[in-house]
Design a protein around this motif. Structure first.
Motif, PDB file in Angstrom:
ATOM      1  N   ALA A  44       3.267 -36.201  78.149  1.00 32.27           N
ATOM      2  CA  ALA A  44       3.150 -34.880  77.519  1.00 32.27           C
ATOM      3  C   ALA A  44       2.965 -35.030  76.010  1.00 32.27           C
ATOM      4  O   ALA A  44       2.147 -34.345  75.396  1.00 32.27           O
ATOM      5  CB  ALA A  44       4.389 -34.042  77.829  1.00 32.27           C
ATOM      6  N   ARG A  45       3.711 -35.950  75.423  1.00 31.23           N
ATOM      7  CA  ARG A  45       3.558 -36.179  73.988  1.00 31.23           C
ATOM      8  C   ARG A  45       2.145 -36.642  73.656  1.00 31.23           C
ATOM      9  O   ARG A  45       1.535 -36.197  72.678  1.00 31.23           O
ATOM     10  CB  ARG A  45       4.555 -37.239  73.513  1.00 31.23           C
ATOM     11  CG  ARG A  45       4.464 -37.500  72.020  1.00 31.23           C
ATOM     12  CD  ARG A  45       5.006 -38.863  71.634  1.00 31.23           C
ATOM     13  NE  ARG A  45       4.239 -39.932  72.243  1.00 31.23           N
ATOM     14  CZ  ARG A  45       4.540 -41.218  72.109  1.00 31.23           C
ATOM     15  NH1 ARG A  45       5.616 -41.575  71.427  1.00 31.23           N
ATOM     16  NH2 ARG A  45       3.799 -42.141  72.674  1.00 31.23           N
ATOM     17  N   ASN A  46       1.635 -37.548  74.467  1.00 30.63           N
ATOM     18  CA  ASN A  46       0.302 -38.062  74.193  1.00 30.63           C
ATOM     19  C   ASN A  46      -0.757 -36.961  74.318  1.00 30.63           C
ATOM     20  O   ASN A  46      -1.751 -36.975  73.603  1.00 30.63           O
ATOM     21  CB  ASN A  46      -0.011 -39.227  75.131  1.00 30.63           C
ATOM     22  CG  ASN A  46       0.856 -40.436  74.831  1.00 30.63           C
ATOM     23  OD1 ASN A  46       1.469 -40.520  73.765  1.00 30.63           O
ATOM     24  ND2 ASN A  46       0.932 -41.358  75.771  1.00 30.63           N
ATOM     25  N   HIS A  47      -0.517 -36.057  75.216  1.00 30.20           N
ATOM     26  CA  HIS A  47      -1.450 -34.930  75.303  1.00 30.20           C
ATOM     27  C   HIS A  47      -1.406 -34.098  74.023  1.00 30.20           C
ATOM     28  O   HIS A  47      -2.434 -33.646  73.533  1.00 30.20           O
ATOM     29  CB  HIS A  47      -1.109 -34.051  76.515  1.00 30.20           C
ATOM     30  CG  HIS A  47      -1.513 -34.657  77.815  1.00 30.20           C
ATOM     31  ND1 HIS A  47      -0.767 -34.540  78.960  1.00 30.20           N
ATOM     32  CD2 HIS A  47      -2.579 -35.423  78.144  1.00 30.20           C
ATOM     33  CE1 HIS A  47      -1.371 -35.194  79.945  1.00 30.20           C
ATOM     34  NE2 HIS A  47      -2.465 -35.737  79.471  1.00 30.20           N
ATOM     35  N   MET A  48      -0.218 -33.930  73.483  1.00 27.18           N
ATOM     36  CA  MET A  48      -0.127 -33.173  72.223  1.00 27.18           C
ATOM     37  C   MET A  48      -0.828 -33.921  71.095  1.00 27.18           C
ATOM     38  O   MET A  48      -1.471 -33.314  70.239  1.00 27.18           O
ATOM     39  CB  MET A  48       1.336 -32.896  71.869  1.00 27.18           C
ATOM     40  CG  MET A  48       1.975 -31.874  72.787  1.00 27.18           C
ATOM     41  SD  MET A  48       3.463 -31.112  72.095  1.00 27.18           S
ATOM     42  CE  MET A  48       4.562 -32.502  72.043  1.00 27.18           C
ATOM     43  N   VAL A  81       3.196 -30.611  79.432  1.00 28.81           N
ATOM     44  CA  VAL A  81       1.992 -30.394  78.631  1.00 28.81           C
ATOM     45  C   VAL A  81       0.860 -31.112  79.337  1.00 28.81           C
ATOM     46  O   VAL A  81       0.914 -32.330  79.509  1.00 28.81           O
ATOM     47  CB  VAL A  81       2.141 -30.950  77.199  1.00 28.81           C
ATOM     48  CG1 VAL A  81       0.856 -30.748  76.410  1.00 28.81           C
ATOM     49  CG2 VAL A  81       3.313 -30.279  76.486  1.00 28.81           C
ATOM     50  N   GLN A  82      -0.126 -30.388  79.780  1.00 30.79           N
ATOM     51  CA  GLN A  82      -1.147 -30.984  80.629  1.00 30.79           C
ATOM     52  C   GLN A  82      -2.551 -30.521  80.281  1.00 30.79           C
ATOM     53  O   GLN A  82      -2.734 -29.455  79.692  1.00 30.79           O
ATOM     54  CB  GLN A  82      -0.847 -30.691  82.100  1.00 30.79           C
ATOM     55  CG  GLN A  82      -0.320 -29.284  82.359  1.00 30.79           C
ATOM     56  CD  GLN A  82       0.082 -29.088  83.809  1.00 30.79           C
ATOM     57  OE1 GLN A  82      -0.680 -28.524  84.591  1.00 30.79           O
ATOM     58  NE2 GLN A  82       1.260 -29.551  84.181  1.00 30.79           N
ATOM     59  N   PRO A  83      -3.530 -31.357  80.629  1.00 28.26           N
ATOM     60  CA  PRO A  83      -4.924 -31.003  80.359  1.00 28.26           C
ATOM     61  C   PRO A  83      -5.471 -30.040  81.402  1.00 28.26           C
ATOM     62  O   PRO A  83      -5.004 -30.011  82.539  1.00 28.26           O
ATOM     63  CB  PRO A  83      -5.648 -32.351  80.434  1.00 28.26           C
ATOM     64  CG  PRO A  83      -4.817 -33.169  81.368  1.00 28.26           C
ATOM     65  CD  PRO A  83      -3.387 -32.706  81.202  1.00 28.26           C
TER      66      PRO A  83
END
Length: 188
Positions: free
Chosen positions: A66-70, A150-152
């Motif tokens: 989720a962090r990496n998506h942010m 948090v997702q694409p």
DNA sequence: GCCAACGTTGGC
DNA sequence: GCCAACGTTGGC
């Protein structure tokens, strides 16, 4: 600072994080759109709307993916706001107004947040059940990665959810990050 | 309130 | 570096 999900209730663990630079993690390919979850009794769509142009730091994410998506989010990126647990539906569209930066309350240097503002509510909120029942949406991360906060979201998923939700995607496209005026209108 | 899914931790 | 135990998310 407000809470953006149940994860926010977690204690900040004193993990012996290697002093990794906040920027040093893998940055996944940027997705065209996003979806961010929050439990409405902790931080709701209405609360984000009430923040107006100031927006809200999306804090409390304690999951690396989720962090990496942010981290992959760009200024002006759009995403859906999903109410988990209560409602279980996509209720609105938000926009990134500040890209990822270290979360102030995180002493480990591990976690980051972005700032988002409310853009428009979905005239017809789309429930999780509706997403699962729709062949075009059944492969959304919302279904396949249930616990990812948090997702694409793909362009096709975005367009279809907007259509079902009664939103014209073009009305959102290219909007500057200052569209908080639209938010003010939706409050009236 | 239950529990399946799944990420994280820690022993080895 | 494997993997069992553990903890959390989040739908039901």
């Amino acid at each position: 600072m407000a809470m953006a999900g149940k994860v926010q209730k977690m204690q900040v663990k004193k993990k012996t994080a290697p002093a990794a630079k906040p920027k040093s993690g893998p940055v996944p390919t940027a997705a065209p759109y996003w979806l961010m979850k929050s439990e409405p009794d902790v931080f709701s769509w209405e609360m984000l709307v009430a923040r107006g142009a100031k927006g809200e730091p999306w804090t409390g994410v304690r999951n690396y993916l989720a962090r990496n998506h942010m981290r992959a989010m760009k200024l002006g990126d759009l995403g859906f706001f999903y109410h988990s647990n209560i409602g279980k539906e996509i209720v609105g569209v938000l926009q990134v107004v500040k890209t990822a930066y270290p979360e102030p309350t995180d002493t480990t240097g591990t976690w980051e947040c972005v700032d988002v503002v409310a853009v428009q509510p979905l005239p017809n909120p789309i429930t999780l059940a509706a997403v699962k029942a729709d062949g075009k949406l059944a492969k959304m991360a919302l279904v396949t990665s249930m616990r990812l906060s948090v997702q694409p979201v793909t362009v096709h998923e975005w367009a279809h959810v907007c259509e079902l939700g009664g939103l014209d995607p073009k009305s959102l496209k290219g909007k500057p990050a200052s569209k908080a005026e639209a938010v003010e209108k939706t409050k009236a």
